[in-house]
Design an enzyme around this catalytic site. Structure first.
Site, short mmCIF file in Angstrom:
data_model
loop_
_atom_site.label_atom_id
_atom_site.label_comp_id
_atom_site.label_asym_id
_atom_site.label_seq_id
_atom_site.Cartn_x
_atom_site.Cartn_y
_atom_site.Cartn_z
N LYS A 54 -30.35 13.25 6.64
CA LYS A 54 -29.85 14.46 7.31
C LYS A 54 -30.84 15.60 7.19
O LYS A 54 -31.14 16.29 8.16
CB LYS A 54 -28.51 14.89 6.68
CG LYS A 54 -27.33 14.08 7.15
CD LYS A 54 -26.10 14.36 6.29
CE LYS A 54 -25.02 13.35 6.58
NZ LYS A 54 -23.97 13.30 5.57
N GLN A 98 -20.97 16.17 1.18
CA GLN A 98 -21.05 14.72 1.31
C GLN A 98 -19.88 14.04 0.59
O GLN A 98 -19.60 14.36 -0.57
CB GLN A 98 -22.40 14.23 0.76
CG GLN A 98 -22.66 12.74 0.94
CD GLN A 98 -22.82 12.32 2.40
OE1 GLN A 98 -23.28 13.09 3.24
NE2 GLN A 98 -22.44 11.10 2.71
N ASP A 121 -18.49 18.93 9.96
CA ASP A 121 -17.89 17.60 9.87
C ASP A 121 -16.58 17.53 10.67
O ASP A 121 -16.09 16.44 10.97
CB ASP A 121 -17.55 17.27 8.41
CG ASP A 121 -18.57 16.34 7.77
OD1 ASP A 121 -19.16 15.52 8.48
OD2 ASP A 121 -18.75 16.45 6.54
N1 GUN Z 1 -19.66 10.13 3.94
C1 GUN Z 1 -19.72 9.13 4.84
N2 GUN Z 1 -19.65 9.61 6.10
C2 GUN Z 1 -19.56 10.94 5.98
C3 GUN Z 1 -19.48 11.99 6.94
O1 GUN Z 1 -19.46 11.80 8.17
N3 GUN Z 1 -19.41 13.24 6.42
C4 GUN Z 1 -19.41 13.48 5.10
N4 GUN Z 1 -19.30 14.75 4.70
N5 GUN Z 1 -19.48 12.53 4.18
C5 GUN Z 1 -19.57 11.27 4.63
#
Ligand code: GUN
Length: 296
Positions: A54, A98, A121
């Site tokens: 990311k 996350q 998100d």
């Molecule tokens: N962990 C796995 N997929 C995601 C996601 O799309 N967002 C977040 N914040 N954590 C994750």
């Protein structure tokens, strides 16, 4: 029938290119650089890989990447204080915590402490409610990516029968809302669904998001249907560690009109949509026109 491949890798690259264009306009015309803050608590290896990816892609499209890595034992009040700081920081337009979080932290409480306008998100209850009522929301990245690919392939989805397999808050439920928003007739199937094969056989669009390797065989797929595979499962095959989806690709590709591969399908779209959401959040925060084609 042999299905057309829906190339998520190429599509994600085109989304990132669009995002990069908007970012450079924001910088040149408005003097604003969008900023995305990612918070990682603990050392989960898969999460570390995601967070690194990311950060790299955020910088590649010209945005600022802010990373906070906290100890696995970080107390909840400390994490909440950091989120409050990011909520109040005008240089931060998107905040992502996350998941999964270490067990001692209340995931719902943490997510709902993020400012809804910065919740890239789309997990905050306000955004869930806005999406569910057809209002302008921040939309979860993976389902947004699936929707973009479906719109790109079909044009209009109006009147199509869609079956979403899986009812998670991250994919299944928001995916159903998005498909409903595009006037599909939507069924959400899950582990207790009766006659799952028959339910799936009715679908013009199948979105598989259950996290069970290759659970959907080709003979569940209606001829010419579109299959979107959200699954990313690591399995051992012939002594090798391989990545497979939630659908059995070979047999489903025989029946489907179009199908997303794993890897290279939905996967790359998730981060691309995160970047898109960050630009959208930045534009909204500054009262500027939203980028077209990057939102639901
Ligand atoms: N962990 C796995 N997929 C995601 C996601 O799309 N967002 C977040 N914040 N954590 C994750």
């Amino acid at each position: 029938m042999t299905a057309q491949l829906m190339d998520g890798k190429a599509f994600a690259a085109s989304v990132r290119e669009k995002v990069a264009g908007h970012v450079s306009r924001l910088k040149e015309e408005n003097g604003i650089t969008p900023g995305l803050a990612v918070v990682l608590v603990g050392e989960d290896p898969a999460s570390q890989v995601y967070v690194r990816s990311k950060g790299k892609q955020t910088v590649e499209v010209g945005m600022n990447s802010i990373e906070h890595r906290l100890d696995a034992e970080t107390p909840e009040d400390k994490l909440l204080a950091l989120i409050e700081e990011l909520n109040n920081d005008p240089a931060v337009h998107g905040i992502l915590v996350q998941l999964p979080l270490p067990k001692h932290l209340d995931e719902d409480l943490v997510i709902n402490s993020i400012s809804p306008q910065k919740d890239v998100d789309g997990f905050h209850i306000s955004n869930v409610g806005l999406l569910g009522t057809g209002q302008k929301a921040m939309v979860p990245c993976t389902p947004l990516g699936c929707l973009m690919m479906l719109r790109d392939y079909h044009g209009s989805l109006s009147g199509m029968d869609a079956v979403v397999i899986g009812r998670s808050n991250i994919v299944g439920k928001p995916m159903a809302m998005l498909l409903l928003g595009d006037s599909c007739t939507v069924t959400v199937a899950h582990s207790r669904t009766k006659d799952l094969p028959d339910v799936v056989r009715r679908a013009d669009i199948v979105v598989a998001a259950v996290g069970r390797p290759e659970m959907v065989p080709g003979d569940w797929i209606k001829d010419g249907a579109t299959v979107v595979d959200v699954g990313i499962n690591r399995i051992e095959r012939d002594g090798k560690n391989v990545l497979v989806g939630d659908v059995d690709f070979a047999s489903c590709a025989e029946r489907a009109g179009a199908i997303t591969p794993v890897p290279g399908g939905v996967g790359p779209m998730t981060i691309a949509c995160l970047l898109a959401n960050t630009v959208t959040a930045c534009c909204r925060a500054n009262g500027l026109a939203e980028p077209e084609g990057l939102t639901a």
